[in-house]
Design a protein around this motif. Structure first.
Motif, PDB file in Angstrom:
ATOM      1  N   THR A 199      13.170  -4.769  11.565  1.00  0.00           N
ATOM      2  CA  THR A 199      14.474  -4.410  12.057  1.00  0.00           C
ATOM      3  C   THR A 199      15.286  -3.442  11.048  1.00  0.00           C
ATOM      4  O   THR A 199      16.310  -2.632  11.551  1.00  0.00           O
ATOM      5  N   ILE A 200      15.078  -3.484   9.929  1.00  0.00           N
ATOM      6  CA  ILE A 200      15.580  -2.815   8.663  1.00  0.00           C
ATOM      7  C   ILE A 200      15.119  -1.276   9.112  1.00  0.00           C
ATOM      8  O   ILE A 200      15.810  -0.631   9.156  1.00  0.00           O
ATOM      9  N   LEU A 201      13.817  -1.206   9.352  1.00  0.00           N
ATOM     10  CA  LEU A 201      12.979   0.110   9.468  1.00  0.00           C
ATOM     11  C   LEU A 201      13.792   0.618  10.757  1.00  0.00           C
ATOM     12  O   LEU A 201      13.825   1.680  10.946  1.00  0.00           O
ATOM     13  N   ALA A 202      13.942  -0.122  11.747  1.00  0.00           N
ATOM     14  CA  ALA A 202      14.474   0.475  13.170  1.00  0.00           C
ATOM     15  C   ALA A 202      15.694   0.880  12.945  1.00  0.00           C
ATOM     16  O   ALA A 202      16.177   1.984  13.440  1.00  0.00           O
ATOM     17  N   ALA A 203      16.603   0.227  12.308  1.00  0.00           N
ATOM     18  CA  ALA A 203      17.980   0.822  12.044  1.00  0.00           C
ATOM     19  C   ALA A 203      17.948   1.971  11.129  1.00  0.00           C
ATOM     20  O   ALA A 203      18.848   2.985  11.386  1.00  0.00           O
ATOM     21  N   CYS A 204      17.068   2.293  10.153  1.00  0.00           N
ATOM     22  CA  CYS A 204      16.978   3.427   9.501  1.00  0.00           C
ATOM     23  C   CYS A 204      16.791   4.636  10.638  1.00  0.00           C
ATOM     24  O   CYS A 204      17.155   5.880  10.370  1.00  0.00           O
ATOM     25  N   ALA A 205      15.493   4.366  11.288  1.00  0.00           N
ATOM     26  CA  ALA A 205      15.117   5.259  12.398  1.00  0.00           C
ATOM     27  C   ALA A 205      16.279   5.692  13.270  1.00  0.00           C
ATOM     28  O   ALA A 205      16.477   6.836  13.628  1.00  0.00           O
TER      29      ALA A 205
ATOM     30  N   GLU B  35       0.841  -1.328  -0.269  1.00  0.00           N
ATOM     31  CA  GLU B  35      -0.035   0.022   0.063  1.00  0.00           C
ATOM     32  C   GLU B  35       0.772   1.125   0.008  1.00  0.00           C
ATOM     33  O   GLU B  35       0.490   2.293  -0.979  1.00  0.00           O
ATOM     34  N   HIS B  36       1.884   1.099   0.737  1.00  0.00           N
ATOM     35  CA  HIS B  36       2.848   2.379   0.983  1.00  0.00           C
ATOM     36  C   HIS B  36       4.234   1.879   0.365  1.00  0.00           C
ATOM     37  O   HIS B  36       4.813   1.045   0.723  1.00  0.00           O
ATOM     38  N   LEU B  37       4.374   2.466  -0.880  1.00  0.00           N
ATOM     39  CA  LEU B  37       5.690   2.366  -1.311  1.00  0.00           C
ATOM     40  C   LEU B  37       6.872   2.984  -0.530  1.00  0.00           C
ATOM     41  O   LEU B  37       8.036   2.772  -0.528  1.00  0.00           O
ATOM     42  N   ARG B  38       6.507   4.403  -0.243  1.00  0.00           N
ATOM     43  CA  ARG B  38       7.433   5.187   0.776  1.00  0.00           C
ATOM     44  C   ARG B  38       6.882   4.710   2.359  1.00  0.00           C
ATOM     45  O   ARG B  38       5.772   4.999   2.705  1.00  0.00           O
ATOM     46  N   VAL B  39       7.663   4.196   3.012  1.00  0.00           N
ATOM     47  CA  VAL B  39       7.653   4.063   4.267  1.00  0.00           C
ATOM     48  C   VAL B  39       7.071   5.085   5.191  1.00  0.00           C
ATOM     49  O   VAL B  39       7.882   6.242   5.296  1.00  0.00           O
ATOM     50  N   PRO B  40       6.060   5.009   5.732  1.00  0.00           N
ATOM     51  CA  PRO B  40       5.406   6.339   6.459  1.00  0.00           C
ATOM     52  C   PRO B  40       6.488   6.358   7.694  1.00  0.00           C
ATOM     53  O   PRO B  40       6.928   5.370   8.401  1.00  0.00           O
ATOM     54  N   ALA B  41       6.310   7.601   8.045  1.00  0.00           N
ATOM     55  CA  ALA B  41       7.382   7.989   9.317  1.00  0.00           C
ATOM     56  C   ALA B  41       6.756   7.231  10.559  1.00  0.00           C
ATOM     57  O   ALA B  41       7.503   6.951  11.358  1.00  0.00           O
ATOM     58  N   SER B  42       5.568   6.969  10.752  1.00  0.00           N
ATOM     59  CA  SER B  42       4.971   6.348  11.761  1.00  0.00           C
ATOM     60  C   SER B  42       5.611   4.911  12.031  1.00  0.00           C
ATOM     61  O   SER B  42       5.614   4.419  13.037  1.00  0.00           O
ATOM     62  N   ALA B  43       5.636   4.268  10.812  1.00  0.00           N
ATOM     63  CA  ALA B  43       6.169   2.929  10.613  1.00  0.00           C
ATOM     64  C   ALA B  43       7.584   2.847  11.237  1.00  0.00           C
ATOM     65  O   ALA B  43       8.141   1.764  12.064  1.00  0.00           O
ATOM     66  N   LEU B  44       8.300   3.737  10.910  1.00  0.00           N
ATOM     67  CA  LEU B  44       9.978   3.897  11.116  1.00  0.00           C
ATOM     68  C   LEU B  44       9.656   4.130  12.764  1.00  0.00           C
ATOM     69  O   LEU B  44      10.672   3.579  13.447  1.00  0.00           O
ATOM     70  N   ALA B  45       9.072   4.902  13.226  1.00  0.00           N
ATOM     71  CA  ALA B  45       9.187   5.411  14.573  1.00  0.00           C
ATOM     72  C   ALA B  45       8.707   4.007  15.523  1.00  0.00           C
ATOM     73  O   ALA B  45       9.401   3.907  16.455  1.00  0.00           O
ATOM     74  N   ARG B  46       7.596   3.418  15.027  1.00  0.00           N
ATOM     75  CA  ARG B  46       7.230   2.397  15.478  1.00  0.00           C
ATOM     76  C   ARG B  46       8.055   1.064  15.877  1.00  0.00           C
ATOM     77  O   ARG B  46       8.204   0.268  16.629  1.00  0.00           O
ATOM     78  N   ALA B  47       8.805   0.926  14.560  1.00  0.00           N
ATOM     79  CA  ALA B  47       9.783  -0.169  14.547  1.00  0.00           C
ATOM     80  C   ALA B  47      11.099   0.108  15.383  1.00  0.00           C
ATOM     81  O   ALA B  47      11.386  -0.972  16.227  1.00  0.00           O
ATOM     82  N   LEU B  48      11.437   1.193  15.716  1.00  0.00           N
ATOM     83  CA  LEU B  48      12.420   1.561  16.731  1.00  0.00           C
ATOM     84  C   LEU B  48      11.849   1.365  17.912  1.00  0.00           C
ATOM     85  O   LEU B  48      12.721   0.978  19.137  1.00  0.00           O
ATOM     86  N   GLU B  49      10.793   1.893  18.304  1.00  0.00           N
ATOM     87  CA  GLU B  49      10.085   1.749  19.723  1.00  0.00           C
ATOM     88  C   GLU B  49      10.107   0.299  20.049  1.00  0.00           C
ATOM     89  O   GLU B  49      10.306  -0.079  21.134  1.00  0.00           O
ATOM     90  N   ASP B  50       9.601  -0.436  19.057  1.00  0.00           N
ATOM     91  CA  ASP B  50       9.395  -2.199  19.372  1.00  0.00           C
ATOM     92  C   ASP B  50      10.787  -3.072  19.300  1.00  0.00           C
ATOM     93  O   ASP B  50      10.766  -4.148  19.445  1.00  0.00           O
ATOM     94  N   LEU B  51      11.882  -2.181  19.070  1.00  0.00           N
ATOM     95  CA  LEU B  51      13.289  -3.107  18.806  1.00  0.00           C
ATOM     96  C   LEU B  51      13.732  -3.583  20.295  1.00  0.00           C
ATOM     97  O   LEU B  51      13.571  -2.993  21.167  1.00  0.00           O
ATOM     98  N   ASP B  52      13.999  -4.815  19.932  1.00  0.00           N
ATOM     99  CA  ASP B  52      14.599  -5.432  20.985  1.00  0.00           C
ATOM    100  C   ASP B  52      15.843  -4.448  21.574  1.00  0.00           C
ATOM    101  O   ASP B  52      16.626  -4.377  20.930  1.00  0.00           O
ATOM    102  N   PRO B  53      15.771  -4.240  23.068  1.00  0.00           N
ATOM    103  CA  PRO B  53      16.850  -3.577  23.536  1.00  0.00           C
ATOM    104  C   PRO B  53      18.393  -3.959  23.319  1.00  0.00           C
ATOM    105  O   PRO B  53      19.085  -3.045  23.136  1.00  0.00           O
TER     106      PRO B  53
END
Length: 454
Positions: free
Chosen positions: A173-179, A63-81
């Motif tokens: 995890t890719i998105l989290a690294a980007c964020a 649906e989203h070819l460009r990843v929404p900013a909210s998805a990037l932020a959420r991925a970083l929040e959910d990343l294993d510490p």
């Protein structure tokens, strides 16, 4: 386990050695034919072609070819510490390692009043590719993005394949690294179509794209594309080279371990296996003058392979024609073999490892001694893990800040300096039958007779 090539009684040239050594076969030329329609389609239809390609090759229509900013932020929040802490350490080490690569501009007074300055200027915009096939590579986000950021690149766009398991977005995890790195322009696009999008740009398809991109253009063209990928990504990079700069055409990963009887067979086996788990086409090669070590490594590999998670994939790689043991007479012949092979990763585990490593000419990266395994370079050493494969280390190096910098020469002569060299300049211009070149210099120092004499 590993097939053996015995060169102990051979005296082959570098060309002959390269022909007999284990190597994965990668047919980029054939892949070019396969990717050409994909590249043309993306160039013509933009985002619509990207969605069609994702559905065909990745099994999902994003649906989203460009990843929404909210998805990037959420991925970083959910990343294993623990993973976040490891990524932060990797970023820190790589910033330090890449900062040391930055060249220094220099000004040289060639003649009194005549100065040439060498400047190093970053490209404005780059496209980074991070694969998402058999494994997940947040480390490749770090390697590509840190080098570009340290080089001073203004705009960074990153593409990684959409995943059906994650609603058509790249792996979280890719998105989290980007964020974590502040990379905000991220696309759920993979394969050859991602390279086409980065090289040619892409127009929007619908209102979702328009909202994500903030306009009619989904992705602006970049100046340089970097990052590893499969043979189709390599073929696409070859096809767009000249439209954009590229780092290299990456093939299957490879490791060569140069070892003597003093090496620990368990260490060697563990390192060969570490690269074999990447891909069934990965190459793992041991070069040694000790048949006893080769036997011990074989035994250790059998044990380790039986216990490893990706045993099928790694076993295919280890038993393939691209892997093996090369028996040599001594370390001198071993060094000749290594230079002929020009490995992506070269480990030196010998009694005189540091001395021998300094003599290596052809390798993407050299890992010295028993406590410098290749996985250290994959993640935390401070070096870059995007390295030349397939023997291309003979003429190129790995990804670095230099991949995103270009040298610009600035020439500044005053009137006296130009006058001092106008005679020789005119002589060379006349010799090349380009008289207007000389006239351009003489016009600044006219003489009554219309000629110049030094």
């Amino acid at each position: 386990m590993l097939r053996r090539t015995d060169l102990r009684r051979s005296d082959l040239s570098a060309r002959q050695l390269a022909a007999v050594l284990p190597r994965a076969e990668v047919d980029v030329a054939s892949a070019l034919q396969a990717v050409a329609p994909v590249l043309a389609d993306v160039r013509r239809r933009g985002a619509a072609a990207l969605r069609d390609a994702a559905e065909r090759f990745d099994g999902v229509r994003p649906e989203h070819l460009r990843v929404p900013a909210s998805a990037l932020a959420r991925a970083l929040e959910d990343l294993d510490p623990a993973v976040r802490q490891a990524l932060e350490l990797s970023v820190s080490h790589n910033r330090a390692g890449h900062a040391a690569q930055l060249p220094t501009g220099r000004s040289t007074q060639v003649v009194p009043g005549g100065v040439v300055t060498q400047r190093w200027v970053p490209v404005r915009r780059v496209g980074l590719y991070v694969p998402g096939g058999l494994a997940v590579y947040p480390s490749s986000v770090v390697m590509n993005a840190v080098a570009a950021q340290v080089a001073g690149v203004e705009q960074v766009a990153l593409a990684s394949p959409p995943q059906a398991a994650f609603s058509g977005l790249p792996h979280p995890t890719i998105l989290a690294a980007c964020a974590l790195l502040g990379v905000e322009e991220v696309y759920a696009v993979g394969g050859a179509q991602a390279i086409a999008m980065l090289a040619y740009g892409a127009a929007v398809e619908d209102d979702v794209d328009r909202a994500d991109a903030g306009g009619e253009v989904l992705c602006e063209p970049v100046d340089v594309v970097t990052g590893p990928g499969n043979v189709y990504v390599a073929a696409a990079k070859r096809a767009v080279r000249g439209v954009v700069g590229i780092d290299a055409e990456a093939g299957p990963t490879e490791i060569m371990v140069l070892a003597d009887a003093t090496a620990d067979a368990e260490y060697v086996a563990a390192d060969l296996l570490s690269q074999a788990e990447h891909d069934p086409q990965a190459g793992s090669v041991l070069v040694t003058d000790s048949e006893a070590l080769a036997d011990a490594v074989d035994a250790a590999l059998e044990r380790r392979l039986a216990a490893t998670r990706h045993r099928q994939r790694a076993g295919t790689a280890l038993r393939g024609p691209q892997s093996g043991v090369v028996l040599v007479r001594d370390t001198e012949q071993a060094l000749a073999v290594a230079d002929a092979y020009a490995p992506e990763h070269l480990e030196v585990q010998t009694a005189d490892a540091a001395r021998l490593a300094r003599r290596v000419r052809n390798a993407g990266a050299v890992f010295v001694g028993p406590y410098s395994p290749v996985p250290l370079g994959d993640y935390l050493a401070g070096s870059n893990h995007v390295l030349p494969t397939g023997g291309t280390a003979r003429f190129t190096g790995g990804l670095s800040v230099m991949s995103y910098l270009k040298p610009v020469q600035v020439v500044e002569y005053d009137a006296a300096a130009l006058e001092a060299v106008t005679g020789p300049l005119t002589a060379l211009a006349e010799a090349e039958d380009l008289p207007a070149h000389g006239e351009a210099a003489r016009a600044r120092h006219p003489r009554e007779n219309g000629t110049y004499s030094s």
